[in-house]
Design a protein around this motif. Structure first.
Motif, mmCIF file in Angstrom:
data_model
loop_
_atom_site.group_PDB
_atom_site.id
_atom_site.type_symbol
_atom_site.label_atom_id
_atom_site.label_comp_id
_atom_site.label_asym_id
_atom_site.label_seq_id
_atom_site.Cartn_x
_atom_site.Cartn_y
_atom_site.Cartn_z
ATOM 1 N N LEU A 219 0.824 -1.197 0.000
ATOM 2 C CA LEU A 219 0.000 0.000 0.000
ATOM 3 C C LEU A 219 0.862 1.251 0.000
ATOM 4 N N GLY A 220 1.967 1.225 0.738
ATOM 5 C CA GLY A 220 2.887 2.351 0.733
ATOM 6 C C GLY A 220 3.419 2.649 -0.653
ATOM 7 N N ASP A 221 3.732 1.596 -1.421
ATOM 8 C CA ASP A 221 4.216 1.790 -2.791
ATOM 9 C C ASP A 221 3.124 2.404 -3.671
ATOM 10 N N GLU A 222 1.876 1.927 -3.506
ATOM 11 C CA GLU A 222 0.766 2.499 -4.276
ATOM 12 C C GLU A 222 0.582 3.975 -3.951
ATOM 13 N N LEU A 223 0.630 4.287 -2.669
ATOM 14 C CA LEU A 223 0.455 5.684 -2.264
ATOM 15 C C LEU A 223 1.578 6.556 -2.802
ATOM 16 N N ALA A 224 2.804 6.023 -2.797
ATOM 17 C CA ALA A 224 3.936 6.785 -3.324
ATOM 18 C C ALA A 224 3.766 7.048 -4.819
ATOM 19 N N PHE A 225 3.242 6.057 -5.552
ATOM 20 C CA PHE A 225 2.987 6.246 -6.978
ATOM 21 C C PHE A 225 1.984 7.381 -7.186
ATOM 22 N N HIS A 226 0.898 7.373 -6.401
ATOM 23 C CA HIS A 226 -0.126 8.409 -6.556
ATOM 24 C C HIS A 226 0.353 9.759 -6.025
ATOM 25 N N GLN A 227 1.194 9.752 -5.011
ATOM 26 C CA GLN A 227 1.778 11.015 -4.537
ATOM 27 C C GLN A 227 2.507 11.703 -5.690
ATOM 28 N N ASN A 228 3.281 10.954 -6.437
ATOM 29 C CA ASN A 228 4.019 11.503 -7.568
ATOM 30 C C ASN A 228 3.087 11.819 -8.734
ATOM 31 N N ALA A 229 2.144 10.912 -9.031
ATOM 32 C CA ALA A 229 1.270 11.086 -10.191
ATOM 33 C C ALA A 229 0.286 12.243 -10.009
ATOM 34 N N MET A 230 -0.190 12.425 -8.769
ATOM 35 C CA MET A 230 -1.156 13.499 -8.505
ATOM 36 C C MET A 230 -0.457 14.804 -8.153
ATOM 37 N N GLY A 231 0.731 14.725 -7.575
ATOM 38 C CA GLY A 231 1.615 15.878 -7.476
ATOM 39 C C GLY A 231 1.401 16.840 -6.332
ATOM 40 N N ALA A 232 0.559 16.483 -5.352
ATOM 41 C CA ALA A 232 0.252 17.443 -4.276
ATOM 42 C C ALA A 232 1.275 17.350 -3.146
ATOM 43 N N VAL A 233 2.552 17.498 -3.504
ATOM 44 C CA VAL A 233 3.623 17.337 -2.525
ATOM 45 C C VAL A 233 3.942 18.664 -1.837
ATOM 46 N N ASN A 234 4.551 18.557 -0.661
ATOM 47 C CA ASN A 234 5.044 19.761 0.015
ATOM 48 C C ASN A 234 6.425 20.121 -0.518
ATOM 49 N N GLY A 235 6.726 21.411 -0.553
ATOM 50 C CA GLY A 235 8.031 21.860 -1.004
ATOM 51 C C GLY A 235 9.103 21.626 0.055
ATOM 52 N N PRO A 236 10.369 21.732 -0.332
ATOM 53 C CA PRO A 236 11.458 21.431 0.600
ATOM 54 C C PRO A 236 11.509 22.371 1.805
ATOM 55 N N PHE A 237 11.199 23.642 1.630
ATOM 56 C CA PHE A 237 11.238 24.540 2.783
ATOM 57 C C PHE A 237 10.115 24.198 3.756
ATOM 58 N N ASP A 238 8.923 23.885 3.227
ATOM 59 C CA ASP A 238 7.825 23.456 4.097
ATOM 60 C C ASP A 238 8.196 22.170 4.839
ATOM 61 N N ALA A 239 8.827 21.234 4.140
ATOM 62 C CA ALA A 239 9.251 19.994 4.790
ATOM 63 C C ALA A 239 10.259 20.285 5.899
ATOM 64 N N TRP A 240 11.174 21.200 5.646
ATOM 65 C CA TRP A 240 12.202 21.552 6.637
ATOM 66 C C TRP A 240 11.573 22.207 7.868
ATOM 67 N N LEU A 241 10.628 23.118 7.657
ATOM 68 C CA LEU A 241 9.949 23.756 8.781
ATOM 69 C C LEU A 241 9.195 22.724 9.627
ATOM 70 N N THR A 242 8.520 21.791 8.957
ATOM 71 C CA THR A 242 7.782 20.759 9.679
ATOM 72 C C THR A 242 8.730 19.857 10.454
ATOM 73 N N LEU A 243 9.849 19.517 9.842
ATOM 74 C CA LEU A 243 10.842 18.677 10.516
ATOM 75 C C LEU A 243 11.432 19.390 11.723
ATOM 76 N N ARG A 244 11.633 20.689 11.611
ATOM 77 C CA ARG A 244 12.113 21.461 12.755
ATOM 78 C C ARG A 244 11.089 21.439 13.889
ATOM 79 N N GLY A 245 9.804 21.557 13.524
ATOM 80 C CA GLY A 245 8.771 21.525 14.542
ATOM 81 C C GLY A 245 8.654 20.193 15.246
#
Length: 379
Positions: A219-245
């Motif tokens: 299921l994780g692989d399927e979700l990863a495929f759709h994450q890329n195919a649908m494209g609603a990803v977070n940008g690197p700065f947003d990811a960094w801010l979330t990781l800091r939090g």
């Protein structure tokens, strides 16, 4: 070696950077990556929608905190929900949802996915028999919030996992209110955990994001495929801010809970409050279940104003330390009127919230200041 929650929050997915030894993962603010030869990308990175090292660090960290095998992050919590549902469901399928679901989730089901062909039925998720009765032969997902938003209902995750798996359905748990520090649904039998990382995980009201975590590799692989195919990803700065939090999630949640317990006790004795909804109170109908599956009871409280809708709105308008704003889970305390704000999309539906309801996101300020603010706001 097995590590504790706080250690994982600081170190999982966050090894010192290879080239310089930087102890904080860098912000890889790039859209594309040089390849060593045609079809030979370095370390598998080709394009930042498909993969980004900063986002990968956050995804690995969140998977570790939830006890999952695969974590995926998105531009918002609703982007995560939409990607999940379009991955595991098909037109003609059916989903059981809480009868007091978050207004944004309800809007997604009622205004977007129903037009796509996905049917849904609201049910009282605190009652496994009611959930079972709401299922059909096409039910693919039981969708659970626990605690729910905004009525703070509690679902028995293990019991509902059994109900879902009897019918080959998936149990999806929105763990936003609890955070992985207070509750780990995957260990209780859930198939997928959903987060709005905007809330407690990010924790500072400065970044929007969402996440999915699962223990199922396929299921994780399927979700990863759709994450890329649908494209609603977070940008690197947003990811960094979330990781800091997320590094301070454990210590923040302890303070949120400390303050919320004091606030709930105060409100439960106030003559202008007719009901307090907080699972940490012994008279809450879900108290025993919450005590069984949660570390503590969280920082969210809802209450009903004794004077009705006008009184509820007035309390929101009079608050000063509690900021009148939507969202939740930040270090600052927030107050809102769900019927006119976060849950306005459910007005006129079976999920409409009481007009006299006030929702508090209790922050980490000095608790005596919060109590004094509520005292003057309640008048």
């Amino acid at each position: 070696m097995t590590y504790g929650f706080e250690t994982l929050a600081i170190h999982a997915g966050q090894e010192p950077e290879r080239r310089t030894g930087a102890v904080v993962p860098p912000i890889f603010q790039t859209s594309t990556y040089a390849q060593d030869a045609v079809g030979a990308p370095r370390l598998g990175y080709e394009y930042s929608r498909s993969g980004n090292p900063t986002r990968d660090a956050l995804q690995e960290c969140l998977a570790a905190l939830e006890g999952g095998r695969r974590g995926l992050t998105f531009a918002s919590g609703l982007a995560a929900e939409d990607t999940l549902l379009r991955t595991v469901c098909r037109p003609g399928d059916h989903v059981v949802i809480p009868d007091d679901a978050y207004g944004g989730s309800y809007r997604l089901f009622a205004k977007v996915l129903e037009r796509w062909g996905l049917a849904y039925t609201p049910a009282r998720i605190s009652d496994p028999a009611a959930v079972r009765a709401a299922m059909t032969d096409r039910t693919r997902v039981i969708w659970v919030e626990t605690p729910t938003n905004p009525l703070l209902g509690i679902a028995d995750v293990a019991a509902l996992a059994g109900v879902a798996h009897e019918r080959d359905a998936l149990l999806v748990v929105d763990n936003t209110f609890a955070s992985p520090y207070l509750q780990q649904p995957l260990a209780l039998g859930a198939d997928v955990v959903v987060h709005s990382t905007t809330k407690y995980i990010g924790g500072h009201s400065d970044v929007v994001g969402g996440a999915l975590v699962t223990t199922d590799r396929s299921l994780g692989d399927e979700l990863a495929f759709h994450q890329n195919a649908m494209g609603a990803v977070n940008g690197p700065f947003d990811a960094w801010l979330t990781l800091r939090g997320v590094k301070t999630l454990g210590v923040r949640m302890d303070r949120h809970c400390d303050n919320a317990e004091r606030v709930a006790e105060y409100l439960s004795r106030h003559p202008k409050v007719s009901q307090v909804l907080y699972p940490g109170l012994p008279d809450h109908p879900g108290h025993e279940t919450a005590a069984k599956q949660m570390r503590r009871f969280g920082g969210m409280i809802s209450f009903r104003a004794a004077g009705g809708e006008a009184a509820a709105v007035e309390v929101c308008d009079r608050a000063r330390v509690f900021v009148l704003a939507e969202s939740l889970g930040g270090i600052e305390s927030l107050i809102e009127h769900p019927g006119r704000m976060t849950h306005a999309s459910a007005a006129g539906s079976p999920l409409e919230v009481p007009a006299d309801l006030v929702r508090l996101s209790v922050g980490i300020e000095t608790v005596d200041d919060l109590l004094a603010d509520l005292e003057q706001a309640l008048g």
